[in-house]
Structure formats: structure tokens, C-alpha cells
Design an enzyme around this catalytic site. Structure first.
Site, PDB file in Angstrom:
ATOM      1  N   LEU A 117       0.958  -1.395  -0.082  1.00  0.00           N
ATOM      2  CA  LEU A 117      -0.094  -0.081   0.111  1.00  0.00           C
ATOM      3  C   LEU A 117       0.768   1.231   0.070  1.00  0.00           C
ATOM      4  O   LEU A 117       0.698   2.153   0.814  1.00  0.00           O
ATOM      5  CB  LEU A 117      -0.794  -0.045   1.255  1.00  0.00           C
ATOM      6  CG  LEU A 117      -2.204   0.754   1.075  1.00  0.00           C
ATOM      7  CD1 LEU A 117      -3.113   0.127   0.141  1.00  0.00           C
ATOM      8  CD2 LEU A 117      -2.971   1.078   2.478  1.00  0.00           C
ATOM      9  N   GLY A 118       1.720   1.171  -1.080  1.00  0.00           N
ATOM     10  CA  GLY A 118       2.678   2.533  -1.177  1.00  0.00           C
ATOM     11  C   GLY A 118       1.859   3.306  -2.017  1.00  0.00           C
ATOM     12  O   GLY A 118       0.837   3.539  -2.131  1.00  0.00           O
ATOM     13  N   ARG A 119       2.713   4.069  -3.036  1.00  0.00           N
ATOM     14  CA  ARG A 119       2.212   5.067  -3.797  1.00  0.00           C
ATOM     15  C   ARG A 119       0.967   4.508  -4.644  1.00  0.00           C
ATOM     16  O   ARG A 119      -0.076   4.826  -4.912  1.00  0.00           O
ATOM     17  CB  ARG A 119       3.458   6.011  -4.418  1.00  0.00           C
ATOM     18  CG  ARG A 119       4.219   6.762  -3.852  1.00  0.00           C
ATOM     19  CD  ARG A 119       5.360   7.007  -4.667  1.00  0.00           C
ATOM     20  NE  ARG A 119       6.210   6.015  -4.872  1.00  0.00           N
ATOM     21  CZ  ARG A 119       7.699   5.922  -4.398  1.00  0.00           C
ATOM     22  NH1 ARG A 119       7.885   7.058  -3.622  1.00  0.00           N
ATOM     23  NH2 ARG A 119       8.382   4.829  -4.615  1.00  0.00           N
ATOM     24  N   ARG A 159       4.369  -4.955   5.301  1.00  0.00           N
ATOM     25  CA  ARG A 159       5.274  -5.659   6.454  1.00  0.00           C
ATOM     26  C   ARG A 159       4.341  -4.916   7.742  1.00  0.00           C
ATOM     27  O   ARG A 159       4.560  -5.568   8.679  1.00  0.00           O
ATOM     28  CB  ARG A 159       6.539  -5.331   6.183  1.00  0.00           C
ATOM     29  CG  ARG A 159       7.313  -6.091   5.340  1.00  0.00           C
ATOM     30  CD  ARG A 159       8.465  -5.590   4.897  1.00  0.00           C
ATOM     31  NE  ARG A 159       8.527  -4.007   4.121  1.00  0.00           N
ATOM     32  CZ  ARG A 159       9.609  -3.685   3.739  1.00  0.00           C
ATOM     33  NH1 ARG A 159      10.787  -4.462   4.004  1.00  0.00           N
ATOM     34  NH2 ARG A 159       9.634  -2.477   3.298  1.00  0.00           N
ATOM     35  N   ARG A 204       5.595  -6.976 -10.324  1.00  0.00           N
ATOM     36  CA  ARG A 204       6.858  -7.461 -11.045  1.00  0.00           C
ATOM     37  C   ARG A 204       6.758  -8.873 -11.331  1.00  0.00           C
ATOM     38  O   ARG A 204       6.019  -9.589 -10.541  1.00  0.00           O
ATOM     39  CB  ARG A 204       8.484  -7.187 -10.677  1.00  0.00           C
ATOM     40  CG  ARG A 204       8.942  -5.742 -10.374  1.00  0.00           C
ATOM     41  CD  ARG A 204       9.461  -5.528 -11.786  1.00  0.00           C
ATOM     42  NE  ARG A 204      10.040  -4.323 -11.845  1.00  0.00           N
ATOM     43  CZ  ARG A 204       9.330  -2.929 -12.007  1.00  0.00           C
ATOM     44  NH1 ARG A 204       8.201  -3.045 -12.380  1.00  0.00           N
ATOM     45  NH2 ARG A 204      10.081  -1.893 -11.909  1.00  0.00           N
ATOM     46  N   ASP A 217       0.291  -7.614 -16.178  1.00  0.00           N
ATOM     47  CA  ASP A 217       1.046  -6.618 -17.060  1.00  0.00           C
ATOM     48  C   ASP A 217       2.604  -6.820 -16.854  1.00  0.00           C
ATOM     49  O   ASP A 217       3.223  -6.602 -17.660  1.00  0.00           O
ATOM     50  CB  ASP A 217       0.985  -5.346 -16.408  1.00  0.00           C
ATOM     51  CG  ASP A 217       1.647  -4.193 -17.134  1.00  0.00           C
ATOM     52  OD1 ASP A 217       1.821  -4.069 -18.367  1.00  0.00           O
ATOM     53  OD2 ASP A 217       2.307  -3.092 -16.506  1.00  0.00           O
ATOM     54  N   GLU A 249      10.282 -11.631 -19.086  1.00  0.00           N
ATOM     55  CA  GLU A 249       9.783 -10.776 -20.208  1.00  0.00           C
ATOM     56  C   GLU A 249      10.771 -10.670 -21.483  1.00  0.00           C
ATOM     57  O   GLU A 249      12.057 -10.533 -21.209  1.00  0.00           O
ATOM     58  CB  GLU A 249       9.424  -9.488 -19.599  1.00  0.00           C
ATOM     59  CG  GLU A 249       8.172  -9.304 -18.666  1.00  0.00           C
ATOM     60  CD  GLU A 249       8.355  -8.044 -18.120  1.00  0.00           C
ATOM     61  OE1 GLU A 249       9.058  -7.038 -18.118  1.00  0.00           O
ATOM     62  OE2 GLU A 249       7.506  -8.072 -16.982  1.00  0.00           O
ATOM     63  N   HIS A 307       3.930  -5.219 -20.277  1.00  0.00           N
ATOM     64  CA  HIS A 307       4.436  -4.257 -19.337  1.00  0.00           C
ATOM     65  C   HIS A 307       4.472  -2.942 -19.614  1.00  0.00           C
ATOM     66  O   HIS A 307       5.429  -2.224 -19.899  1.00  0.00           O
ATOM     67  CB  HIS A 307       6.293  -4.468 -19.032  1.00  0.00           C
ATOM     68  CG  HIS A 307       6.536  -4.090 -17.726  1.00  0.00           C
ATOM     69  ND1 HIS A 307       7.778  -4.777 -17.272  1.00  0.00           N
ATOM     70  CD2 HIS A 307       6.399  -3.152 -16.957  1.00  0.00           C
ATOM     71  CE1 HIS A 307       7.991  -4.056 -15.946  1.00  0.00           C
ATOM     72  NE2 HIS A 307       7.201  -2.955 -15.886  1.00  0.00           N
TER      73      HIS A 307
HETATM   74  P1  NDP Z   1       6.182   2.386  -2.883  1.00  0.00           P
HETATM   75  O1  NDP Z   1       7.554   2.241  -2.441  1.00  0.00           O
HETATM   76  O2  NDP Z   1       5.575   3.676  -2.747  1.00  0.00           O
HETATM   77  O3  NDP Z   1       5.569   1.052  -2.309  1.00  0.00           O
HETATM   78  C1  NDP Z   1       6.253  -0.105  -2.097  1.00  0.00           C
HETATM   79  C2  NDP Z   1       5.078  -0.927  -1.137  1.00  0.00           C
HETATM   80  O4  NDP Z   1       5.529  -2.437  -0.987  1.00  0.00           O
HETATM   81  C3  NDP Z   1       4.998  -0.505   0.077  1.00  0.00           C
HETATM   82  O5  NDP Z   1       3.654  -0.226   0.437  1.00  0.00           O
HETATM   83  C4  NDP Z   1       5.747  -1.258   1.100  1.00  0.00           C
HETATM   84  O6  NDP Z   1       5.099  -1.440   2.308  1.00  0.00           O
HETATM   85  C5  NDP Z   1       5.366  -2.806   0.258  1.00  0.00           C
HETATM   86  N1  NDP Z   1       6.174  -3.806   0.562  1.00  0.00           N
HETATM   87  C6  NDP Z   1       7.691  -3.840   0.588  1.00  0.00           C
HETATM   88  N2  NDP Z   1       8.125  -4.828   1.005  1.00  0.00           N
HETATM   89  C7  NDP Z   1       7.085  -5.615   1.221  1.00  0.00           C
HETATM   90  C8  NDP Z   1       7.100  -6.970   1.843  1.00  0.00           C
HETATM   91  N3  NDP Z   1       7.939  -7.622   1.943  1.00  0.00           N
HETATM   92  N4  NDP Z   1       5.484  -7.363   2.209  1.00  0.00           N
HETATM   93  C9  NDP Z   1       4.582  -6.728   1.803  1.00  0.00           C
HETATM   94  N5  NDP Z   1       4.714  -5.364   1.263  1.00  0.00           N
HETATM   95  C10 NDP Z   1       5.934  -4.782   0.988  1.00  0.00           C
HETATM   96  O7  NDP Z   1       6.399   1.917  -4.336  1.00  0.00           O
HETATM   97  P2  NDP Z   1       5.387   2.310  -5.650  1.00  0.00           P
HETATM   98  O8  NDP Z   1       4.039   2.102  -5.106  1.00  0.00           O
HETATM   99  O9  NDP Z   1       5.723   3.531  -6.236  1.00  0.00           O
HETATM  100  O10 NDP Z   1       5.878   1.117  -6.653  1.00  0.00           O
HETATM  101  C11 NDP Z   1       5.474  -0.216  -6.295  1.00  0.00           C
HETATM  102  C12 NDP Z   1       5.844  -1.471  -7.289  1.00  0.00           C
HETATM  103  O11 NDP Z   1       5.095  -1.019  -8.553  1.00  0.00           O
HETATM  104  C13 NDP Z   1       7.484  -0.833  -7.864  1.00  0.00           C
HETATM  105  O12 NDP Z   1       8.553  -1.512  -7.149  1.00  0.00           O
HETATM  106  C14 NDP Z   1       7.506  -1.476  -9.142  1.00  0.00           C
HETATM  107  O13 NDP Z   1       7.767  -2.766  -8.902  1.00  0.00           O
HETATM  108  C15 NDP Z   1       5.888  -1.669  -9.562  1.00  0.00           C
HETATM  109  N6  NDP Z   1       5.710  -0.874 -10.706  1.00  0.00           N
HETATM  110  C16 NDP Z   1       5.177  -1.495 -11.881  1.00  0.00           C
HETATM  111  C17 NDP Z   1       5.210  -0.808 -13.156  1.00  0.00           C
HETATM  112  C18 NDP Z   1       4.403  -1.371 -14.483  1.00  0.00           C
HETATM  113  O14 NDP Z   1       4.887  -0.728 -15.403  1.00  0.00           O
HETATM  114  N7  NDP Z   1       3.855  -2.480 -14.202  1.00  0.00           N
HETATM  115  C19 NDP Z   1       5.449   0.719 -13.042  1.00  0.00           C
HETATM  116  C20 NDP Z   1       5.744   1.285 -11.849  1.00  0.00           C
HETATM  117  C21 NDP Z   1       5.885   0.638 -10.694  1.00  0.00           C
HETATM  118  P3  NDP Z   1       5.983  -1.677   3.588  1.00  0.00           P
HETATM  119  O15 NDP Z   1       7.257  -0.983   3.608  1.00  0.00           O
HETATM  120  O16 NDP Z   1       5.012  -1.057   4.759  1.00  0.00           O
HETATM  121  O17 NDP Z   1       5.980  -3.097   3.938  1.00  0.00           O
END
Ligand code: NDP
Length: 383
Positions: A222-224, A245, A302, A326, A331, A349
Site C-alpha cells: 500500500l505504497g504510492r 510488512r 513485477r 502486466d 519478459e 509491461h
Molecule cells: P512504494 O515504495 O511507494 O510502495 C511499495 C510498497 O511495497 C510499500 O507499501 C511497502 O510497504 C510494500 N512492501 C515492501 N516490501 C514488502 C513486503 N515484504 N511485503 C509486503 N509489502 C511490502 O512503491 P510504488 O508504489 O511507487 O511502486 C510499487 C512497485 O510497483 C514498484 O516497486 C514496481 O515494482 C511496480 N511498478 C510497476 C510498473 C509497471 O509498469 N507495471 C510501473 C511502476 C511500478 P511496507 O514497506 O510497509 O512493507
């Protein structure tokens, strides 16, 4: 500047070439020879989700100062090695969030409402032919069952003289009826009512189409991007739950400390977390089974987040209801078993792939490189 990925965007390449000496690593045939001759002059690497800077490459570039990634994900960069060597790292956060979240919602709608299949139905001309569906089915029935039809009619005429008589009163002996049926079939087929399997598929997707509004959505990460997906899904009146986490204190969505629990309690499971050693194969057999035959998996994170062979077998065996993907493990190689499945939507993708966002991402890559070389603060530093 060494670009390690295939050129992701013409504007980025054009702008880099205006400012720097750009080497396109991807199209250099003898990479070892190239590195031997140019390693000392390379001060920056530009990569993306397909190729970044691994430990081996970093080791080969003694004067590398910065890795500027045309992506938000950092899984193709050896961050530990960069830290150790004091190499700066930048990515492209925020500017792509809306597009990726939009795409996730698009995938949910596409899988549930069978949008791609419906589009294929119209383009193939089957919609027009569909008007003849019933007639064609009658033809197919007679073609496939002509032996049974003949036997049954013969049997009826033997055991039920009334029936035989009524056919008789029409002035039509049984033999003539058979011939008429066969002529009818031949006429239908010859006027171009082509019998093909698509008719059964149409029936399947008419039955398989499901609504999106109100379905419960579980989000891993639940990031960006995860949060942007949640906000959009809320507008569709979807109850939201999530797994990260650590539980977030600033959201009202239901938190599940385990992915299996999250999967067991939602209808659509979305992967939107970062790829790390901890999240590799976060979607495994147990999670897929918990999501179940009515559940849908959406992956905009990913490919390696998902145990792909497990996903494929679950979809083929009907243990999972559908998937919108996606991203893939290797890939651009996508498991061919998925190509024939109508409950699956496959994208190359393209999460951030809009003209507007790609330009903003390119501007960040260039802006970070310029800031670094002009000794100014980086725009979006990771390290
Ligand atoms: P953010 O860093 O804002 O969010 C990442 C999230 O991942 C956080 O909420 C973090 O929560 C969570 N996370 C990290 N480790 C774990 C874990 N072990 N278990 C559960 N949750 C976890 O990144 P964005 O939202 O900007 O981007 C997320 C991902 O989306 C990128 O890393 C990329 O891989 C993918 N992406 C794909 C694209 C596409 O074209 N399909 C384009 C852009 C991005 P917490 O730290 O609290 O655990």
C-alpha cells in the site's frame, strides 16, 4: 552515459544524446570488448525495469558515479553494491503512480467484463455471424447426430405407428425426411454459415462475465501505487483490504498480516509492492488456492512476485478464476499456455506507458543526471 536497457523512449534517447555521450549497451554486439575499451569513461548508467546495474556491471565500471533509473522499481539495481561504492541512485517515483493505478483498474474491468474477448468477437466478424447462432447450432446438432436422428426416427416409426402415420399423412415417407434434413444441412453450410468453435466460446464468456462494482479488493503493497489503486477501487464501492510488512496507522482499510489471509478474504488480489528477496514468489500455490476458483489475480508489480508455473497450472486447471497480468517472470516470454485462456488478460509491461508519463519520467532521469554533474541536489534520490 551507458544505457543498459533497450531504449525505452525516443525522447529520452534524444535528450540524453544532446547532453552526453550515450552508449546503447543493448545494441553493442561485443559487450566485453566494449567495456574493456570504454569502462574508464563511463560515469553514469541509465536503466529501467528490464535492465539496470547488477554487481557484475558495477564491478566493471571503476568510475561509475550514478545510476539513474527510468523506473520506480529498483530490483534491477544492486543497491548494496552501489552503497558500498558510494554510487548515487535515482528513480522516477510519483509521476507514474496514476497511470499504473489506472491500468490496474483497467485490468480488473478487462478480466471481469471480458473486454478483450468482446473486442476480438467484434473484430473477427463473429458478432454479425452470431445472428445465425441458433440456426447454426441446429445444423451442427444434425451434422454431429445424424446417425442418432436416423435411428430415433426409425425407432419412433416402428414403435409408434401414429407417428409413422402422421408423417405418412403429410405424404412424406421417413426416408424422404432424412434426405430433406441432410439437404437442409448442406444448404446452410454451403451458404456460408461457417461452423466453428467460437460459438461455444461466446456462450462461455456470456456466462463468465462478472461485474466489478462492489467486489472486495485486496492489495499487496500500500505504497504510492497501492494507495492510488485503493482510492480508485473505493469509487467502485469495493471493500479494500491490504497487506504490507507493517500496518498503516493513517488508512481505514482492513489490514491482514498474512498474504494467505488477505487472499482468502478478497475477490480480487492485486500485487503492487516492491520486488525484493522477501516478496519474490509472494504469490505462491497456497495464496492462489486461498484466492480460489472465483478469485482474480492482478499483477502490476513485477513478474517474479508470482510463482508463474503455479499460476499457469491454477488457471489451466480452473483453481483460479482469472488473471490480469502486466508483468511476467521472463519478459518478453509469456507462458504460451495462457494464450488460449479467455479469463486472462496479458499486457506487455505497459503500466507507465503513456506519452505524458514517459516524458515526465525521461525529464526526471535527465534532471537527476544534470543535477549530479552540476553538483546540485538530486531530484529523486534513492541513495
Ligand atoms: P512504494 O515504495 O511507494 O510502495 C511499495 C510498497 O511495497 C510499500 O507499501 C511497502 O510497504 C510494500 N512492501 C515492501 N516490501 C514488502 C513486503 N515484504 N511485503 C509486503 N509489502 C511490502 O512503491 P510504488 O508504489 O511507487 O511502486 C510499487 C512497485 O510497483 C514498484 O516497486 C514496481 O515494482 C511496480 N511498478 C510497476 C510498473 C509497471 O509498469 N507495471 C510501473 C511502476 C511500478 P511496507 O514497506 O510497509 O512493507
Amino acid at each position: 552515459v551507458l544505457m543498459t536497457c533497450p531504449p525505452p523512449d525516443p525522447y529520452l534517447v534524444e535528450q540524453l544524446e544532446k547532453r552526453f555521450t550515450l552508449y546503447k549497451f543493448h545494441s553493442i554486439p561485443d559487450k566485453a570488448h566494449f567495456l574493456n575499451s570504454n569502462k574508464a569513461s563511463i560515469r553514469a548508467v541509465v536503466g529501467n525495469a528490464s535492465a539496470g546495474a547488477d554487481a557484475q556491471l558495477i564491478h566493471q565500471l571503476p568510475n561509475l558515479e550514478i545510476v539513474s533509473s527510468f523506473s520506480v522499481g529498483l530490483d534491477k539495481i544492486d543497491l548494496a553494491k552501489c552503497k558500498e561504492r558510494g554510487i548515487r541512485v535515482t528513480n522516477t517515483p510519483d509521476v507514474l503512480t496514476d497511470d499504473v493505478a489506472d491500468l490496474a483498474i483497467g485490468l480488473m474491468l478487462a478480466v471481469l467484463r471480458r473486454l478483450c474477448q468482446s473486442d476480438r468477437y467484434v473484430r473477427s466478424g463473429q458478432w454479425k455471424k452470431g445472428d445465425f447462432k441458433l440456426t447454426t447450432k441446429v445444423c451442427v446438432f444434425f451434422l454431429l447426430n445424424i446417425d442418432e436422428v436416423i435411428t430415433t426416427l426409425g425407432y419412433i416409426s416402428q414403435v409408434n405407428p401414429d407417428c409413422s402415420a402422421s408423417l405418412g399423412t403429410l405424404g412424406m415417407p421417413i426416408g424422404t425426411v432424412f434426405i430433406l434434413i441432410q439437404i437442409l444441412v448442406l444448404v446452410f453450410v454451403s451458404v456460408g454459415i461457417v461452423v466453428d468453435s467460437s460459438f461455444t466460446i461466446i456462450q462461455d464468456w456470456e456466462i463468465g462475465c462478472l461485474g466489478f462494482t462492489g467486489k472486495s479488493v485486496g492489495i499487496i503493497g500500500l505504497g504510492r501505487i497501492g494507495l492510488a489503486i485503493a482510492k480508485r477501487a473505493e469509487a467502485f464501492r469495493c471493500p479494500i483490504s491490504y497487506h504490507t510488512r507493517t500496518e498503516k496507522s493513517d488508512v481505514k482499510y482492513k489490514y491482514y498480516p498474512s498474504v494467505v489471509e488477505l487472499a482468502a478474504n478478497c475477490q480480487i488480489l492485486v500485487v503492487a509492492c516492491a520486488l525484493t528477496e522477501e516478496t519474490r514468489h509472494i504469490i505462491n500455490r497456497e495464496v492462489i488456492n486461498a484466492l480460489g476458483p472465483k478469485g482474480v489475480l492482478i499483477n502490476v508489480g513485477r513478474g517474479p512476485h508470482v510463482d508463474e508455473p503455479e499460476l499457469v497450472s491454477a488457471l489451466v486447471e480452473g483453481r483460479l478464476g482469472g488473471a490480469g497480468l502486466d508483468v511476467f517472470q521472463d519478459e518478453p516470454n509469456v507462458p504460451e499456455e495462457l494464450f488460449g485462456l479467455e479469463n486472462v488478460v496479458l499486457l506487455p509491461h505497459v503500466g507507465s506507458g503513456t506519452m505524458e508519463t514517459r516524458k515526465e519520467m525521461a525529464d526526471l532521469v535527465i534532471g537527476n543526471l544534470e543535477a549530479h554533474f552540476l553538483n546540485r541536489p538530486l531530484l529523486t534520490p534513492v541513495l
